[in-house]
Write an enzyme that holds these catalytic residues in place. Structure first.
Site, PDB file in Angstrom:
ATOM      1  N   ARG A 231      -4.185  19.611  -6.606  1.00  8.09           N
ATOM      2  CA  ARG A 231      -4.400  20.744  -5.704  1.00  8.09           C
ATOM      3  C   ARG A 231      -5.335  21.774  -6.315  1.00  8.09           C
ATOM      4  O   ARG A 231      -6.085  22.463  -5.608  1.00  8.09           O
ATOM      5  CB  ARG A 231      -3.068  21.399  -5.325  1.00  8.09           C
ATOM      6  CG  ARG A 231      -2.339  22.038  -6.490  1.00  8.09           C
ATOM      7  CD  ARG A 231      -1.136  22.876  -6.069  1.00  8.09           C
ATOM      8  NE  ARG A 231      -0.466  23.453  -7.225  1.00  8.09           N
ATOM      9  CZ  ARG A 231      -0.831  24.588  -7.816  1.00  8.09           C
ATOM     10  NH1 ARG A 231      -1.862  25.273  -7.348  1.00  8.09           N
ATOM     11  NH2 ARG A 231      -0.172  25.044  -8.872  1.00  8.09           N
TER      12      ARG A 231
ATOM     13  N   CYS B 119       0.222  20.939 -10.361  1.00  8.19           N
ATOM     14  CA  CYS B 119      -1.214  20.900 -10.047  1.00  8.19           C
ATOM     15  C   CYS B 119      -1.632  19.469  -9.731  1.00  8.19           C
ATOM     16  O   CYS B 119      -2.165  19.189  -8.670  1.00  8.19           O
ATOM     17  CB  CYS B 119      -2.010  21.454 -11.221  1.00  8.19           C
ATOM     18  SG  CYS B 119      -1.674  23.200 -11.556  1.00  8.19           S
TER      19      CYS B 119
ATOM     20  N   ASN C 218      -6.129  16.624 -17.769  1.00  9.22           N
ATOM     21  CA  ASN C 218      -5.396  16.035 -16.650  1.00  9.22           C
ATOM     22  C   ASN C 218      -5.892  14.631 -16.335  1.00  9.22           C
ATOM     23  O   ASN C 218      -5.094  13.705 -16.121  1.00  9.22           O
ATOM     24  CB  ASN C 218      -5.517  16.912 -15.409  1.00  9.22           C
ATOM     25  CG  ASN C 218      -4.822  18.247 -15.545  1.00  9.22           C
ATOM     26  OD1 ASN C 218      -5.279  19.258 -15.005  1.00  9.22           O
ATOM     27  ND2 ASN C 218      -3.703  18.294 -16.258  1.00  9.22           N
TER      28      ASN C 218
ATOM     29  N   ARG D 282       0.817  -1.214   0.000  1.00 10.44           N
ATOM     30  CA  ARG D 282       0.000   0.000   0.000  1.00 10.44           C
ATOM     31  C   ARG D 282       0.852   1.266   0.000  1.00 10.44           C
ATOM     32  O   ARG D 282       0.455   2.294   0.543  1.00 10.44           O
ATOM     33  CB  ARG D 282      -0.952  -0.031   1.203  1.00 10.44           C
ATOM     34  CG  ARG D 282      -1.960  -1.189   1.135  1.00 10.44           C
ATOM     35  CD  ARG D 282      -2.990  -1.130   2.248  1.00 10.44           C
ATOM     36  NE  ARG D 282      -2.413  -1.423   3.563  1.00 10.44           N
ATOM     37  CZ  ARG D 282      -2.337  -2.652   4.084  1.00 10.44           C
ATOM     38  NH1 ARG D 282      -2.768  -3.693   3.400  1.00 10.44           N
ATOM     39  NH2 ARG D 282      -1.817  -2.830   5.288  1.00 10.44           N
TER      40      ARG D 282
END
Length: 289
Positions: free
Chosen positions: A188, A164, A199, A143
């Protein structure tokens, strides 16, 4: 694939989410204060925004985070992602000469022909691509399969736009004997009308490349955005997008390489966006820099 019946056809999950968030920002969003970005004419680029936006797409069921309400430059988006994670570069000359992508020039640091110690430079500095591949090979179920581009030392070293989309996490699930790779992208800040689907699809492409590298299936794509906004010079375009009826298509991205293809051998032309017929004309946007 989840789709909602609308007048004239079906609305994909991505189109439904897109319209819902446009409405939410326009109706419930608050105004930015002390905004950093500027338009090219020098005016401050204020925006309306919401916080804590989350969405989920099951790629294995054909749900892809790309709208049909306007054309999305998916080819350039994938090339940018390869520049970051394959070339591990911040060089604008490389981005232009190898991929013919020019829009990052607006974020050149001085006359350096780079974007500063950001994105690909941080990937190279920490050998991130090789590390994530090695970790997944050693133990896919651990993990700790995390990509982070948030590097305070790099930010102090040079100027440049802070990343970003800065963190990606990967997990695997075994279902009916098949291994599925899930990804979670944390961002963000996101310009809802311009960069949102670019994106998202970039990191879906990255997820697909890693899955192909290991011969796994692509699973779910989770997307968390801390600040989701629409700039104040885009409100007319937002209203136009809300008026548009979605195209009657079900776009999905395909990576046409065999299972087990090395991550670094995958090329932009190996990707194909199938059944994509977006609504036109394209809308024009003045970017906030």
């Amino acid at each position: 694939m989840k789709a909602i019946v609308v007048l004239g056809g079906y609305m994909t999950k991505a189109d439904t989410i897109f319209k819902d968030y446009i409405r939410k920002i326009m109706e419930e969003g608050v105004w930015s204060e002390q905004a950093r970005p500027k338009y090219k004419d020098g005016r401050t680029a204020n925006s309306k925004y919401i916080t804590g936006a989350f969405m989920e797409f099951d790629l294995s069921k054909g749900e892809f985070p790309i709208t049909t309400l306007r054309p999305i430059a998916i080819k350039s988006a994938i090339k940018e992602m390869l520049w970051i994670y394959q070339d591990q570069s911040n060089s604008l000359d490389l981005l232009e000469d190898k991929y013919n992508v020019h829009y990052w020039n607006d974020w050149e640091v001085g006359d350096s022909r780079t974007i500063g110690q950001r994105y690909g430079a941080v990937v190279k500095k920490h050998d991130i691509t090789n590390k994530i591949l090695n970790q997944l090979e050693a133990n896919p179920w651990n993990r700790r399969n995390i990509i982070s581009l948030w590097d305070y030392d790099a930010f102090e070293e040079t100027d440049g736009l802070l990343p970003c989309a800065f963190q990606t996490m990967f997990d695997v699930r075994r279902v009916d004997g098949e291994i599925y790779l899930d990804a979670t992208l944390t961002q963000r800040s996101n310009d809802m009308l311009v960069a949102h689907h670019i994106n998202a699809m970039q990191y879906v492409a990255l997820q697909m490349m890693i899955a192909k590298h290991f011969g796994w299936k692509v699973g779910k794509f989770f997307y968390f955005i801390n600040n989701l906004h629409i700039y104040d010079n885009q409100f007319e375009q937002a209203e136009e997008l809300l008026r548009r009826e979605p195209s009657d298509c079900q776009p999905h991205l395909v990576l046409n390489v065999p299972d087990g293809t090395d991550f670094f051998d995958i090329k932009p032309e190996d990707f194909e966006l199938v059944d994509y017929d977006p609504v036109k004309p394209q809308l024009k946007f003045d970017l906030a820099i």
